[in-house]
Design an enzyme around this catalytic site. Structure first.
Site, mmCIF file in Angstrom:
data_model
loop_
_atom_site.group_PDB
_atom_site.id
_atom_site.type_symbol
_atom_site.label_atom_id
_atom_site.label_comp_id
_atom_site.label_asym_id
_atom_site.label_seq_id
_atom_site.Cartn_x
_atom_site.Cartn_y
_atom_site.Cartn_z
ATOM 1 C CB CYS A 300 -47.735 -1.116 -49.651
ATOM 2 S SG CYS A 300 -48.088 -1.543 -47.914
ATOM 3 C CB CYS A 373 -47.452 -4.142 -45.946
ATOM 4 S SG CYS A 373 -48.259 -4.116 -47.305
ATOM 5 C CB CYS A 380 -44.875 -10.065 -54.260
ATOM 6 S SG CYS A 380 -43.903 -9.014 -55.246
#
Ligand SMILES: C[S@@+](CC[C@H](N)C(=O)[O-])C[C@H]1O[C@@H](n2cnc3c(N)ncnc32)[C@H](O)[C@@H]1O
Length: 454
Positions: A300, A373, A380
Site C-alpha cells: 500500500c 490501494c 509498484c
C-alpha cells in the site's frame, strides 16, 4: 556440543554470574561504562551504548521489571521479526527471557515461544520472569544453540539477541537454525556485525568492548555462511553503529591511539538485524503449487491500515499455508490505531507492529504482490523474483471524515471486504491450478464486487 568447551565455560560462567546478580536482587552493575559491555553483564543501565534503550515503553510495560533489568541484547528482534498470531518462535540464547515473553504475546495463545539457553541460572531467571509475567505459551529449554533440542521443520521464526557472536561454531549454529525452521521459515536475528576489514588489534579491542567473546562475524562472511547452509535472501539492517567515541576509555586502556584508529572503527561496528529465509521451494517448482509454500506481500502507500489488515487476516486464517508480509511505498511510522482496534474484533492482537518500507521486503521471494490501494499499484516497483501482481484496490478508510463511530465503521467495512477476499483466496484450489490460471484467479478476487466471481 560446541566446538570449544573452554570458551563455552567462560561464556556460561559470565552469564551465570549476571543472572545470579538479578536473582539475588542485586541487579546488574550500574557503572556499566567501565565494564566490558553488551554481552558482559553490564546491560540495562542507561549509559550502556549497546544494550540501553532497545525496547519502547509499550513493550517494557508488558513485562516484569526483572526481565527488563536482565536484558543483555543489542537489538530488538521481536519488533522487527513480524511475528503473527499462531506462529512458533524460538529464541537462541534466551537469557532472562525478555524476547521470548514479548514473542509469546505477539503469537498469542494459538502460538508458542521457546527460549533456549545453556546457563542454569539464566533459565531459572527466565522461568521466574515467565511466572511473574503470567505468560503460559512459553517453554524454556536447556541446551546449546549448536545442537538445538527441537525436531526438524518445527519452528516458524528463529530470533536471537546478541548470542551468535558468542559461539565458536557459528556455521553449526546457522545450520541448526536452518534444520529446525519449517520451509518458508524466517531467521530474524539481532547481533553485532563488523562491516569490512579492520586491523586485527583494533578489531580485538572493539570486540572485547562490545563483549563478543568469540568474535563478531564480518557482514559478508555472515552472508556467505547463511547461503552455505541453505538460507536465501540474507539481508543486514544496521540498527546501531558504535563509534570510537563510545569506547574511548576502554580503547585507550588497551593502548590504542584513538585518533589514529577512529577511521578503522567508525561505521564498521554495528548491531544489525539479520534476516534470511528457508526456501519454500514454491517458486522453483513450475506448475503445481503446494499450499503451505506460498508467500504473499500486501502493498500500500503508507502501510498503516489496509495492507496491515490484509496481512493480519491472511497470516491468521492461512496459518501454516502462507508466508505473509506487508509494506508501504512511503514509510508509515505506526499501524493506524483503528486498524488495530478492528483487528481485535477478529481476535487478532496487532499491537506493537512496525510497518515496513518496500526496501525492507523487495529482496525477499514473493509469489504474489497484491496492491490494496491505487497509488501503490501505480508506483509498484519491479520485484526481482517476478511475483504475480494482483490489484485489490479499495478506498482508504483513514480518509473518511466524521465522528469516531463513522471512522470506526469505515475501518470495519475495509476489514469485512478484505476478509471476504482473503477467504476467497484461501478457497482457491491451489493444488490443481496451473500457474497462469492460479494467478488470474487471484487477480479476479480484486474485481469490483470483491471477487465474487473468482
Ligand atoms: C548476551 S546474553 C543475551 C541474552 C538475551 N538474548 C537478551 O537479549 O537478554 C547471551 C545468552 O546466551 C546464552 N548462550 C551463550 N552461548 C550459548 C550457547 N552456545 N548455547 C546456548 N546458550 C548460549 C548465555 O547463557 C546468555 O544467557
Amino acid at each position: 556440543m560446541p566446538e570449544s568447551p573452554e570458551l563455552t565455560n567462560v561464556v556460561r560462567d559470565r552469564y551465570g554470574r549476571a543472572a545470579q546478580r538479578v536473582l539475588s536482587g542485586e541487579g546488574l552493575p550500574a557503572d556499566c561504562c567501565s565494564q566490558t559491555s553488551c554481552c558482559s553483564g553490564s546491560a540495562a543501565a542507561s549509559c550502556d551504548p549497546i544494550t540501553s534503550n532497545l525496547y519502547v515503553n509499550g513493550e517494557s510495560n508488558e513485562l516484569p521489571e526483572a526481565a527488563m533489568l536482565a536484558s543483555l541484547g543489542c537489538g530488538n528482534p521481536t519488533a522487527l521479526a513480524e511475528l503473527a498470531p499462531g506462529e512458533v518462535v524460538l529464541d537462541l540464547g534466551s537469557g532472562g527471557g525478555i524476547d521470548v515473553l514479548l514473542s509469546a504475546r505477539r503469537v498469542g495463545p494459538a502460538g508458542k515461544a521457546y527460549g533456549l539457553d545453556m546457563t542454569d541460572e539464566m533459565l531459572e531467571l527466565a522461568r521466574r520472569n515467565q511466572r511473574d509475567a503470567g505468560v503460559t505459551n512459553v517453554e524454556f529449554l536447556k541446551g546449546h544453540i549448536e545442537a538445538i533440542p527441537l525436531p526438524d521443520n518445527s519452528v516458524d521464526v528463529i530470533i536471537s539477541n546478541c548470542v551468535i557472536n558468542l559461539s565458536a561454531d557459528k556455521r553449526t549454529v546457522l545450520a541448526e537454525a536452518f534444520r529446525v525452521l519449517k520451509p518458508g521459515g524466517r531467521f530474524a536475528v539481532s547481533d553485532v556485525v563488523v562491516r569490512g576489514s579492520v586491523p586485527q588489534a583494533v578489531r580485538e579491542s572493539m570486540e572485547l568492548w562490545v563483549g563478543c567473546i568469540a568474535g563478531a562475524l564480518e557482514e559478508s562472511e555472515f552472508e556467505r555462511l547463511l547461503l552455505d547452509v541453505g538460507f536465501e535472501n540474507p539481508t543486514f539492517e544496521p540498527t546501531r553503529f558504535y563509534a570510537s567515541a563510545d569506547a574511548t576509555a576502554f580503547l585507550s586502556q588497551s593502548g590504542l591511539d584513538i585518533e589514529a584508529v577512529a577511521h578503522e572503527i567508525d561505521g564498521k561496528f554495528m548491531s544489525a538485524f539479520v534476516r534470511a529465509k528457508k526456501p519454500s521451494f514454491a517458486s522453483t517448482r513450475g506448475a503445481a503449487i503446494v499450499p503451505g509454500e506460498l508467500s504473499v506481500l500486501f502493498l500500500c502507500t503508507g502501510n498503516s491500515a489496509r495492507s496491515q489488515i490484509a496481512e493480519a487476516l491472511l497470516a491468521t486464517r492461512g496459518k501454516d499455508r502462507f508466508r505473509v508480509g506487508s509494506a508501504g511505498v512511503h514509510p508509515a511510522t505506526r499501524v493506524n490505531p483503528y486498524a488495530v482496534e478492528i483487528l481485535r474484533e477478529y481476535g487478532i492482537d496487532w499491537t506493537g507492529r512496525v510497518p515496513k518500507t518496500i526496501d525492507e521486503v523487495i529482496d525477499q521471494p514473493w509469489d504474489f504482490v497484491i496492491t490494496v490501494c491505487d497509488r501503490a499499484k501505480e508506483s509498484c516497483p519491479i520485484f526481482p523474483g517476478h511475483p504475480a501482481l494482483a490489484h485489490w484496490g479499495m478506498p482508504d478508510p483513514a480518509e473518511v471524515e466524521g465522528d469516531e463511530h463513522t471512522k470506526r465503521t469505515a475501518f470495519r467495512n475495509t476489514a469485512i471486504t478484505l476478509a471476504r477476499r482473503i477467504d476467497l483466496l484461501l478457497a482457491l484450489p491451489f493444488e490443481s491450478l496451473e500457474r497462469r490460471a492460479r494467478d488470474e484467479r487471484v487477480r479476479r478476487i480484486g474485481d469490483a464486487h470483491g471477487g465474487d466471481k473468482a
